[in-house]
Design an enzyme around this catalytic site. Structure first.
Site, PDB file in Angstrom:
ATOM      1  N   LYS A 107       0.826  -1.059   0.019  1.00 11.54           N
ATOM      2  CA  LYS A 107      -0.081   0.138  -0.024  1.00 11.54           C
ATOM      3  C   LYS A 107       0.893   1.188  -0.042  1.00 11.54           C
ATOM      4  CE  LYS A 107      -3.097  -2.568   3.059  1.00 11.54           C
ATOM      5  NZ  LYS A 107      -3.191  -2.576   4.601  1.00 11.54           N
ATOM      6  N   GLY A 108       2.020   0.922   0.395  1.00 10.88           N
ATOM      7  CA  GLY A 108       2.884   2.186   0.715  1.00 10.88           C
ATOM      8  C   GLY A 108       3.227   3.329  -0.446  1.00 10.88           C
TER       9      GLY A 108
ATOM     10  N   GLU B  89       7.617   2.922  -6.178  1.00 14.89           N
ATOM     11  CA  GLU B  89       7.642   2.389  -4.766  1.00 14.89           C
ATOM     12  C   GLU B  89       7.581   3.529  -3.809  1.00 14.89           C
ATOM     13  OE1 GLU B  89       7.081   0.334  -2.508  1.00 14.89           O
ATOM     14  OE2 GLU B  89       7.695  -1.539  -2.813  1.00 14.89           O
ATOM     15  N   ASP B  90       7.321   3.551  -2.523  1.00 15.65           N
ATOM     16  CA  ASP B  90       7.724   4.360  -1.671  1.00 15.65           C
ATOM     17  C   ASP B  90       9.131   4.555  -1.024  1.00 15.65           C
ATOM     18  OD1 ASP B  90       6.948   2.168  -0.473  1.00 15.65           O
ATOM     19  OD2 ASP B  90       5.867   3.034   1.254  1.00 15.65           O
TER      20      ASP B  90
ATOM     21  N   ASP C 171      14.471  -0.384   1.132  1.00 18.63           N
ATOM     22  CA  ASP C 171      15.277  -0.308   2.444  1.00 18.63           C
ATOM     23  C   ASP C 171      16.387  -1.292   2.237  1.00 18.63           C
ATOM     24  OD1 ASP C 171      15.527  -0.633   5.216  1.00 18.63           O
ATOM     25  OD2 ASP C 171      13.334   0.215   5.758  1.00 18.63           O
TER      26      ASP C 171
ATOM     27  N   LYS D  57      17.150   3.820   1.474  1.00 19.95           N
ATOM     28  CA  LYS D  57      18.251   4.038   2.870  1.00 19.95           C
ATOM     29  C   LYS D  57      19.489   3.166   1.939  1.00 19.95           C
ATOM     30  CE  LYS D  57      14.682   3.855   6.076  1.00 19.95           C
ATOM     31  NZ  LYS D  57      14.111   2.888   7.281  1.00 19.95           N
TER      32      LYS D  57
ATOM     33  N   PHE E  14      13.662   4.836  11.158  1.00 18.68           N
ATOM     34  CA  PHE E  14      12.433   4.624  10.805  1.00 18.68           C
ATOM     35  C   PHE E  14      11.631   5.652  10.321  1.00 18.68           C
ATOM     36  CE2 PHE E  14       8.376   2.510  10.905  1.00 18.68           C
ATOM     37  CZ  PHE E  14       8.629   1.361  10.221  1.00 18.68           C
ATOM     38  N   VAL E  15      11.264   5.680   9.077  1.00 13.97           N
ATOM     39  CA  VAL E  15      10.378   6.646   8.713  1.00 13.97           C
ATOM     40  C   VAL E  15       9.001   6.374   8.477  1.00 13.97           C
ATOM     41  CG1 VAL E  15      12.161   8.228   7.877  1.00 13.97           C
ATOM     42  CG2 VAL E  15      11.082   6.221   6.256  1.00 13.97           C
TER      43      VAL E  15
ATOM     44  N   ASP F  95       3.974   3.345   6.588  1.00 13.81           N
ATOM     45  CA  ASP F  95       3.338   3.250   7.733  1.00 13.81           C
ATOM     46  C   ASP F  95       4.345   2.501   9.040  1.00 13.81           C
ATOM     47  OD1 ASP F  95       3.597   0.652   6.867  1.00 13.81           O
ATOM     48  OD2 ASP F  95       2.083  -0.227   8.207  1.00 13.81           O
TER      49      ASP F  95
ATOM     50  N   ARG G 256       0.264   6.457   7.720  1.00 13.36           N
ATOM     51  CA  ARG G 256       0.313   6.605   6.139  1.00 13.36           C
ATOM     52  C   ARG G 256      -0.191   7.865   5.546  1.00 13.36           C
ATOM     53  NH1 ARG G 256       1.434   1.425   4.151  1.00 13.36           N
ATOM     54  NH2 ARG G 256       0.469  -0.253   5.004  1.00 13.36           N
TER      55      ARG G 256
HETATM   56  C1  PRP Z   1       7.733  -1.615   2.379  1.00 12.13           C
HETATM   57  C2  PRP Z   1       7.872  -0.533   1.091  1.00 12.13           C
HETATM   58  C3  PRP Z   1       8.602  -1.689   0.275  1.00 12.13           C
HETATM   59  C4  PRP Z   1       9.327  -2.548   1.119  1.00 12.13           C
HETATM   60  C5  PRP Z   1      10.721  -2.141   0.928  1.00 12.13           C
HETATM   61  O1  PRP Z   1       6.450  -2.359   2.083  1.00 12.13           O
HETATM   62  O2  PRP Z   1       6.767  -0.071   0.419  1.00 12.13           O
HETATM   63  O3  PRP Z   1       7.602  -2.338  -0.594  1.00 12.13           O
HETATM   64  O4  PRP Z   1       8.647  -2.489   2.248  1.00 12.13           O
HETATM   65  O5  PRP Z   1      11.457  -2.905   2.144  1.00 12.13           O
HETATM   66  P1  PRP Z   1      12.823  -3.694   1.636  1.00 12.13           P
HETATM   67  O6  PRP Z   1      13.514  -2.847   0.593  1.00 12.13           O
HETATM   68  O7  PRP Z   1      13.380  -3.866   2.653  1.00 12.13           O
HETATM   69  O8  PRP Z   1      12.298  -4.913   0.881  1.00 12.13           O
HETATM   70  P2  PRP Z   1       5.402  -3.061   3.175  1.00 12.13           P
HETATM   71  O9  PRP Z   1       5.979  -4.574   3.229  1.00 12.13           O
HETATM   72  O10 PRP Z   1       5.784  -2.291   4.545  1.00 12.13           O
HETATM   73  O11 PRP Z   1       4.101  -2.972   2.765  1.00 12.13           O
HETATM   74  P3  PRP Z   1       3.287  -1.610   2.582  1.00 12.13           P
HETATM   75  O12 PRP Z   1       3.884  -1.026   1.141  1.00 12.13           O
HETATM   76  O13 PRP Z   1       1.836  -2.352   2.588  1.00 12.13           O
HETATM   77  O14 PRP Z   1       3.455  -0.746   3.869  1.00 12.13           O
END
Ligand code: PRP
Length: 183
Positions: free
Chosen positions: A47-48, A103-104, A107, A135, A156-157, A163, A169
């Site tokens: 959802k991000g 993507e948001d 990480d 990051k 952590f952002v 979220d 969010r």
């Molecule tokens: C977050 C973000 C990416 C992923 C990045 O999604 O939107 O998809 O984590 O992390 P990584 O680079 O360590 O793999 P999340 O799984 O939290 O789901 P969301 O988008 O629904 O919040």
């Protein structure tokens, strides 16, 4: 959300609404130039990426198509598990398409690395990545993010789609979460 409660949970604003908007305008201009004469399929990762998708797509001069995937990689904590699961797949056949994953945040890179490989296996003309945040210090795998908004520290952002336990969010900016919230 109660602003007082929000004030206690957030440590600082990392990126303001204006800074995000300005950077997305620049990214959209680059994307428009790179994809001149081609049709883009934007793939938002729920959802991000909802906010980035909405704002970036509206800044494009291109008449891009839009589709969504939902994958799971985080669980409810603050670290990637490395296990990626498709919760909702695309409706679109990718054969011959120019795909831009939106993507948001990148990480560890585990989610996008897996996702880009998965989409590349479906016969598209190209697959590139646009992410608002990255990051670098948390990277576990190298991911080629062609359009990156901001490199940020390992804190952590939350906000602007990001979220913690499904909260924060809807904040219009990106902020860091106070450690007591997730300690
Ligand atoms: C977050 C973000 C990416 C992923 C990045 O999604 O939107 O998809 O984590 O992390 P990584 O680079 O360590 O793999 P999340 O799984 O939290 O789901 P969301 O988008 O629904 O919040």
């Amino acid at each position: 959300m109660d602003p007082c409660e929000m004030g206690r949970d957030l440590e600082k604003v990392l990126l303001t609404e204006e800074e995000i908007s300005q950077r997305l305008t620049e990214m959209a201009a680059e994307i428009d130039a790179d994809y001149a004469g081609r049709e883009i399929l934007l793939v938002g990762v729920l959802k991000g990426a909802a906010m980035v998708m909405a704002d970036l797509s509206r800044k494009l001069a291109h008449d891009a198509r839009m589709d969504w995937m939902a994958v799971s990689s985080y669980g409810s904590g603050t670290k990637s598990s490395g296990v990626v699961r498709i919760i909702k797949d695309l409706d679109t056949d990718l054969t011959g398409r120019d795909v831009l994953i939106v993507e948001d945040i990148v990480d560890s890179g585990l989610t996008l690395s897996w996702l880009a490989a998965n989409l590349r296996s479906r016969g598209p003309a190209s697959v590139e990545i646009a992410a608002l945040l990255r990051k670098p210090c948390e990277a576990k795998v190298q991911v080629n993010v062609k359009y990156c908004g901001f490199d940020i520290p390992g804190e952590f952002v939350v906000g602007y789609g990001l979220d913690y336990g499904e909260r924060y969010r809807t904040l219009p900016f990106v902020g860091t979460l106070a450690p007591h919230v997730y300690a």
